[in-house]
Design a protein around this motif. Structure first.
Motif, PDB file in Angstrom:
ATOM      1  N   PHE A  60      -0.329  38.716 -19.627  1.00  0.00           N
ATOM      2  CA  PHE A  60      -0.484  38.689 -20.989  1.00  0.00           C
ATOM      3  C   PHE A  60       0.326  38.966 -21.817  1.00  0.00           C
ATOM      4  O   PHE A  60       0.249  38.228 -22.780  1.00  0.00           O
ATOM      5  N   SER A  61       1.097  40.074 -21.651  1.00  0.00           N
ATOM      6  CA  SER A  61       1.424  40.584 -22.015  1.00  0.00           C
ATOM      7  C   SER A  61       3.169  39.913 -22.238  1.00  0.00           C
ATOM      8  O   SER A  61       3.986  40.363 -22.744  1.00  0.00           O
ATOM      9  N   VAL A  62       3.283  39.175 -21.642  1.00  0.00           N
ATOM     10  CA  VAL A  62       4.819  38.611 -21.855  1.00  0.00           C
ATOM     11  C   VAL A  62       4.911  37.305 -23.076  1.00  0.00           C
ATOM     12  O   VAL A  62       5.815  37.111 -23.723  1.00  0.00           O
ATOM     13  N   THR A  65       4.667  39.389 -26.150  1.00  0.00           N
ATOM     14  CA  THR A  65       6.296  40.229 -26.075  1.00  0.00           C
ATOM     15  C   THR A  65       7.385  38.991 -26.515  1.00  0.00           C
ATOM     16  O   THR A  65       8.012  38.854 -27.638  1.00  0.00           O
ATOM     17  N   LEU A  66       7.372  37.501 -25.746  1.00  0.00           N
ATOM     18  CA  LEU A  66       7.928  36.527 -26.276  1.00  0.00           C
ATOM     19  C   LEU A  66       7.440  36.416 -27.727  1.00  0.00           C
ATOM     20  O   LEU A  66       8.920  35.794 -28.691  1.00  0.00           O
ATOM     21  N   LEU A  67       6.342  36.133 -28.016  1.00  0.00           N
ATOM     22  CA  LEU A  67       6.335  36.196 -29.844  1.00  0.00           C
ATOM     23  C   LEU A  67       6.747  36.987 -30.591  1.00  0.00           C
ATOM     24  O   LEU A  67       7.710  36.903 -31.453  1.00  0.00           O
ATOM     25  N   VAL A  68       6.729  38.105 -30.183  1.00  0.00           N
ATOM     26  CA  VAL A  68       8.079  38.930 -30.678  1.00  0.00           C
ATOM     27  C   VAL A  68       9.119  39.075 -30.451  1.00  0.00           C
ATOM     28  O   VAL A  68      10.467  39.145 -31.559  1.00  0.00           O
ATOM     29  N   ALA A  69       9.778  39.163 -30.132  1.00  0.00           N
ATOM     30  CA  ALA A  69      10.999  38.581 -29.389  1.00  0.00           C
ATOM     31  C   ALA A  69      11.505  37.888 -30.666  1.00  0.00           C
ATOM     32  O   ALA A  69      12.311  37.365 -31.302  1.00  0.00           O
ATOM     33  N   VAL A  70      10.695  36.596 -30.485  1.00  0.00           N
ATOM     34  CA  VAL A  70      11.042  34.902 -31.667  1.00  0.00           C
ATOM     35  C   VAL A  70      11.169  35.598 -32.992  1.00  0.00           C
ATOM     36  O   VAL A  70      11.763  35.224 -33.470  1.00  0.00           O
ATOM     37  N   PRO A  87      11.215  39.272 -22.673  1.00  0.00           N
ATOM     38  CA  PRO A  87       9.763  38.417 -21.719  1.00  0.00           C
ATOM     39  C   PRO A  87      10.076  38.444 -20.474  1.00  0.00           C
ATOM     40  O   PRO A  87       9.650  38.882 -19.543  1.00  0.00           O
ATOM     41  N   VAL A  88      11.437  37.843 -20.096  1.00  0.00           N
ATOM     42  CA  VAL A  88      12.081  37.408 -18.588  1.00  0.00           C
ATOM     43  C   VAL A  88      12.078  38.453 -18.159  1.00  0.00           C
ATOM     44  O   VAL A  88      11.676  38.717 -17.431  1.00  0.00           O
ATOM     45  N   LEU A  89      12.617  39.135 -18.619  1.00  0.00           N
ATOM     46  CA  LEU A  89      12.537  41.081 -18.161  1.00  0.00           C
ATOM     47  C   LEU A  89      11.593  41.549 -17.289  1.00  0.00           C
ATOM     48  O   LEU A  89      10.984  42.187 -16.385  1.00  0.00           O
TER      49      LEU A  89
END
Length: 170
Positions: A60-62, A65-70, A87-89
């Motif tokens: 669920f953290s992925v 993390t993707l939202l923050v990265a975008v 997020p992939v890593l």
């Protein structure tokens, strides 16, 4: 303890207010049938190799993390586009970390490598307060065991065929 006081009660006052329970002088050698963790039933057979992995809730953290990265990459795509790989890593790291129990010993898969520990080299387990479980080896070195928690010890004990003792067993 009165909530309107600004000071906390002294240590001696706290000790007097704690309820005390008397422990029996001797332990009974018979298993207690009322306890759910007693060994009155036979230990189930565990198929080896057995893997201990990080809980699936970690995934669920992925998306977060993707939202923050975008959001970061949207602020400056030329300078912060590299954040989209995080997020992939993270998902690959969650999938990789594990501890496998085999007939020969423990196979530890960490972030950057793997390590095989034979049963005769493992002297015990160490449970630091805020860190991962560690296997203490016969030479005194310690190896981190990812995805193993104290609650996994009964299952780990059954998989290791008693080489690692079960602390819940009486």
């Amino acid at each position: 303890w009165e909530p309107w006081r600004t000071t906390r009660p002294t240590r001696r006052a706290r000790q007097r207010t704690r309820p005390t329970t008397a422990r029996p002088a001797t332990r009974s050698l018979q298993p207690d049938a009322a306890l759910p963790h007693s060994r009155t039933q036979p230990v189930p057979e565990i198929a080896l190799p057995m893997s201990f992995r990080i809980n699936k809730l970690a995934y669920f953290s992925v998306p977060l993390t993707l939202l923050v990265a975008v959001i970061l990459a949207g602020a400056s795509i030329t300078w912060l586009s590299w954040t989209l790989i995080i997020p992939v890593l993270l998902a690959l790291w969650i999938h990789r970390l594990r501890t496998d129990v085999t007939e020969a010993g423990l196979h530890v898969v960490g972030t950057f490598g793997t390590k095989d520990l034979e049963w005769n080299r493992i002297r015990g387990l160490q449970f630091p307060k805020w860190s991962a479980v560690r296997a203490v080896l016969d030479d005194g070195s310690r190896v981190r065991l990812p995805a193993i928690a104290f609650r996994d010890l009964p299952l780990l004990s059954a998989a290791s065929e008693g080489r690692i003792p079960d602390p819940y067993e009486r």
